[in-house]
Design a protein around this motif. Structure first.
Motif, short mmCIF file in Angstrom:
data_model
loop_
_atom_site.label_atom_id
_atom_site.label_comp_id
_atom_site.label_asym_id
_atom_site.label_seq_id
_atom_site.Cartn_x
_atom_site.Cartn_y
_atom_site.Cartn_z
N TYR A 516 0.83 -1.20 0.00
CA TYR A 516 0.00 0.00 0.00
C TYR A 516 0.87 1.25 0.00
N GLN A 520 0.62 3.99 -2.79
CA GLN A 520 0.10 5.30 -2.39
C GLN A 520 1.07 6.43 -2.71
N TYR A 532 -7.01 1.08 -5.08
CA TYR A 532 -5.82 0.25 -5.09
C TYR A 532 -6.17 -1.21 -5.39
N SER A 568 -2.53 1.47 -8.55
CA SER A 568 -3.40 2.49 -7.97
C SER A 568 -4.06 3.29 -9.08
#
Length: 589
Positions: A516, A520, A532, A568
């Protein structure tokens, strides 16, 4: 070879090299320089780099995936190009192509007149043009003489150009024309697609240049331009088939309105940090006057909330799919205003068509009654008691239940665990009392309507310090599972037990997940939407299919998982435009 083509097709989605990291990266004007040969009204234009660095980096990316995923490829991209040319012409890429090919290639459709008229038989004549940079006209001409030697062409040679003009075939139509000048080679479907000296060109069109300038990166290695004012009539014309009179007039009005509200989109493709494939898109916001003329409200996008990347602490680490936005209340209010405007416009358009306006009004009344029915069941006003406090972040999360995957792979059970874990999590810190009231109202409905059925029980629990209603489903097809509705001073949640438990008592949230954090990093600080795909569950999913798929199918699955395993998508606004970014990060070496 099929697997090699699969890799090419997947990577062609983001035809690019890491331009931002190269000292000799071309400017955006250089990447789109061939736009000077396309008409200003061109509805579609695509250009990308074909220089040695581009081809070599693309080849390296494919080789990297081949080594990591054992795709069975037996050559690099450069080697495959050489083999293909050897079979067709006896020369390799350097001899046949690189000696005269410059740095960029472009493709475009020059107009849609034949597609938008009432003669379907001429649709195949829609003019398209391929343009290539040329560094040596003589060598390019010699190669094309060799390539076209077995075709039926006439050759016209002047100081300005060499033209290979095909002799028309009475039954099969004509082959493309090829024209070579001192700095470009053109392949055109019809003579009318060839550049016209002195005609207004796409690179001078303000919508083209101004929207390219809005792209967030300094340069890209592939660019696509779409003129939706020209494309939408073609997309909608199939809906007009058979319409006459007032109905056809109404559809014409719709096409005019859509063309006025949607102008252009520009896409840029590149790679950042050597392994993150990036697609950026820009679309100018609709003109306020055009919105007003169409009867739509002018939406203030600056009021949309920016997502907080730390809010995903309420989502468990390892979650596969995550969708995050902020200020759900504002989105719902704007959707209601736009829907009301659309209905009013529809009412105006159906006048004289024979369709009864009362039918539209009846459908609107049914929607209002649904809200009134919910209020009667829960004692909650949907707008004042539920939506009004939802002005913070909210997340939708979904993962495969590992127990389900294990059961499917092992085929050890007649009944299976519930297949997924999911949750909707809403920030409740602005009004935890209202969130608790929403939980109580929904819990009452669940108890009254579900509590007496044989397969469902409804109970109250304290979960992680928050009060919750638990709906337990005990069905013969699956193992018993729980759906939880709960809240505390931080969040409101509806989801499966484990997801809800984590939301009400976070321990190791998604914000601590390395995948993540890496994904991100490519989401802008002003993003109003972030989504995501994270690959922690992919090995488990693969196990489910391993016994039922062929080896080559598993290799294709591995390639897809590798490309999407850490990806993403985000969106944001400026005063002039809406932006979208999609990122695929390849697996580490």
């Amino acid at each position: 070879m099929r697997r090699f083509l699969l890799a090419l097709v997947m990577l062609l989605l983001v035809v690019a090299i890491p331009a931002a990291a190269q000292d000799d990266a071309p400017t955006l004007d250089q990447v789109t320089g061939l736009a000077r040969y396309y008409p200003a009204s061109s509805p579609l234009f695509l250009s990308f780099r074909v220089d040695d660095a581009y081809i070599q980096t693309w080849s390296d990316l494919i080789e990297r995936l081949n080594q990591q995923l054992d795709l069975g490829l037996d050559g690099t991209l450069v080697e495959e190009l050489d083999r293909g040319l050897m079979r067709g012409s006896g020369g390799d890429f350097d001899e046949m192509i690189r000696s005269w090919l410059g740095g960029t290639v472009a493709f475009g459709i020059t107009n849609l007149v034949d597609l938008t008229d009432d003669k379907p038989e001429n649709d195949s004549l829609t003019p398209w043009l391929i343009a290539l940079d040329v560094t040596n006209r003589d060598e390019a001409t010699a190669v094309w003489r060799q390539l076209l030697q077995f075709g039926d062409y006439t050759v016209e040679e002047t100081d300005a150009y060499t033209l290979f003009d095909p002799v028309p075939r009475p039954y099969y139509g004509s082959e493309p024309l090829v024209m070579i000048t001192d700095d470009a080679l053109f392949i055109a479907s019809v003579s009318g697609a060839l550049p016209v000296v002195g005609a207004p060109a796409l690179d001078q069109e303000p919508q083209f240049s101004e929207n390219l300038a809005q792209l967030p990166e300094p340069t890209y290695n592939g660019v696509m331009f779409l003129n939706f004012a020209a494309l939408y009539p073609v997309m909608l014309q199939s809906s007009m088939s058979g319409l006459t009179g007032a109905s056809a007039q109404s559809m014409d009005q719709l096409m005019d309105m859509v063309s006025g509200l949607t102008s252009v989109q520009v896409y840029g493709f590149t790679i950042l940090d050597d392994d993150s494939l990036v697609m950026d898109a820009v679309q100018p916001l609709p003109d306020a006057d055009a919105l007003a003329a169409a009867g739509y409200p002018d939406i203030d996008y600056s009021t949309y909330g920016v997502v907080d990347p730390e809010f995903v602490q309420y989502v468990p680490s390892g979650t596969t799919l995550v969708f995050q936005m902020s200020n759900l209340r504002r989105y719902i209010e704007d959707a209601e205003r736009s829907f009301a405007a659309a209905v009013e416009l529809q009412m105006q358009m159906i006048e004289g068509t024979g369709i009864s306006p009362e039918e539209v009004e009846r459908q609107l009344r049914q929607m209002e009654m649904a809200g009134e029915f919910l209020e009667g069941l829960t004692g909650l006003d949907l707008r004042d008691d539920v939506i009004s406090w939802m002005d913070g972040d909210f997340v939708l999360a979904l993962s495969l239940n590992p127990a389900f995957a294990e059961a499917v792979a092992g085929e050890t059970m007649r009944t299976f665990p519930f297949p997924v874990e999911f949750a909707m999590i809403v920030d409740a810190e602005s009004n935890p009392e209202a969130a608790a009231a929403a939980v109580a109202g929904l819990g009452d409905v669940a108890e009254n309507f579900l509590g007496e059925t044989g397969d469902v029980t409804v109970t109250q629990e304290t979960i992680g310090g928050g009060e919750a209603w638990v709906i337990t489903v005990d069905d013969s097809m699956v193992e018993p599972f729980d759906i939880v509705i709960g809240s505390d001073e931080h969040v409101f949640v509806i989801g499966t037990r484990e997801m809800a438990r984590h939301a009400l008592a976070p321990d190791g949230g998604l914000n601590t997940d390395a995948a993540y954090q890496a994904a991100q990093a490519y989401v802008p600080d002003n993003a109003v939407l972030a989504a995501y795909i994270l690959g922690d569950s992919f090995p488990t999913i693969r196990e489910m299919f391993e016994s039922t798929m062929m080896d080559y199918e598993l290799q294709q699955l591995d390639l897809i998982f590798a490309l999407f395993g850490q990806s993403s998508m985000s969106a944001w606004y400026s005063d002039e435009a809406a932006y979208m970014r999609g990122v695929l990060t390849l697996p580490g070496e």
